[in-house]
Design a protein around this motif. Sequence first.
Motif, PDB file in Angstrom:
ATOM      1  N   UNK A   1       0.848  -1.191   0.000  1.00  0.00           N
ATOM      2  CA  UNK A   1       0.000   0.000   0.000  1.00  0.00           C
ATOM      3  C   UNK A   1       0.884   1.241   0.000  1.00  0.00           C
ATOM      4  N   UNK A   2       0.461   2.239  -0.709  1.00  0.00           N
ATOM      5  CA  UNK A   2       1.110   3.560  -0.650  1.00  0.00           C
ATOM      6  C   UNK A   2       0.081   4.536  -0.112  1.00  0.00           C
ATOM      7  N   UNK A   3       0.431   5.222   0.953  1.00  0.00           N
ATOM      8  CA  UNK A   3      -0.464   6.197   1.600  1.00  0.00           C
ATOM      9  C   UNK A   3       0.255   7.539   1.588  1.00  0.00           C
ATOM     10  N   UNK A   4      -0.391   8.574   1.076  1.00  0.00           N
ATOM     11  CA  UNK A   4       0.323   9.852   0.972  1.00  0.00           C
ATOM     12  C   UNK A   4      -0.618  11.039   0.946  1.00  0.00           C
ATOM     13  N   UNK A   5      -0.208  12.082   1.651  1.00  0.00           N
ATOM     14  CA  UNK A   5      -0.835  13.399   1.563  1.00  0.00           C
ATOM     15  C   UNK A   5       0.234  14.335   1.023  1.00  0.00           C
TER      16      UNK A   5
END
Lengths: 130, 130
Positions: A74-78
């Motif tokens: 998973x890639x999680x980014x803001x």
Amino acid sequence: MDARLLAETIAVAELPLSAARLMGDANYPWLILVPRRPALAEIIDLDADDRAQLMREISRASEALRAVVSCDKLNVAALGNMVRQLHVHVIGRTKSDAAWPKPVWGAAPPKPYPPGAAEALARRLAERLG
Amino acid sequence: MDARLLAETIAVAELPLSAARLMGDANYPWLILVPRRPALAEIIDLDADDRAQLMREISRASEALRAVVSCDKLNVAALGNMVRQLHVHVIGRTKSDAAWPKPVWGAAPPKPYPPGAAEALARRLAERLG
């Protein structure tokens, strides 16, 4: 909601804090969470309760993606360098995807979903998010 | 801790969940939070308490960066496509930096800090994180 976010995504579900939307790029199963706090740009612009809720919604989006599609990571980014309104990307990556192992942004031209496929995926994700 | 994470960063502070480290790339003020849960790869591999704590530590790292350096935008991301051990990037971006508006990963060759400068920045960040 920011016009570009709206144009590039379709609705999936309304979570307590955020609208969950599916990015219209068939290269990757890619959810975007958009907190209904339109004037904010940063996670730390949220109050402490909203930050905690955002983490819960990131987790729900992550679990939904892993339940519905095959992911190696998973890639999680803001980020928000292009679209300033606060939004969080939750992306299911596979080692055979168009950008692996690079981040997805700017890596490959967006690939349209076949007719109806994005809506079908959005429905399956909505069932898991609900 | 993953050998590559260790080699590319210097210690800043030990937070309740994570080691906070400074990336050795003078292009951007760039903190990395590494939860002391070495077998984990995803945020959702953390239990609910640790997820909430991680959000608090992301917020502390964000506030420390904004207090110590000038930033136009924060970028917060858990990717892990190259280094699988769970870690979160918290990066201060400016519109004049080497990658703007693109994400930083792979965008510009890492730039060494002048002798002592990374350690001095790490100390200033540690004071704000403590």
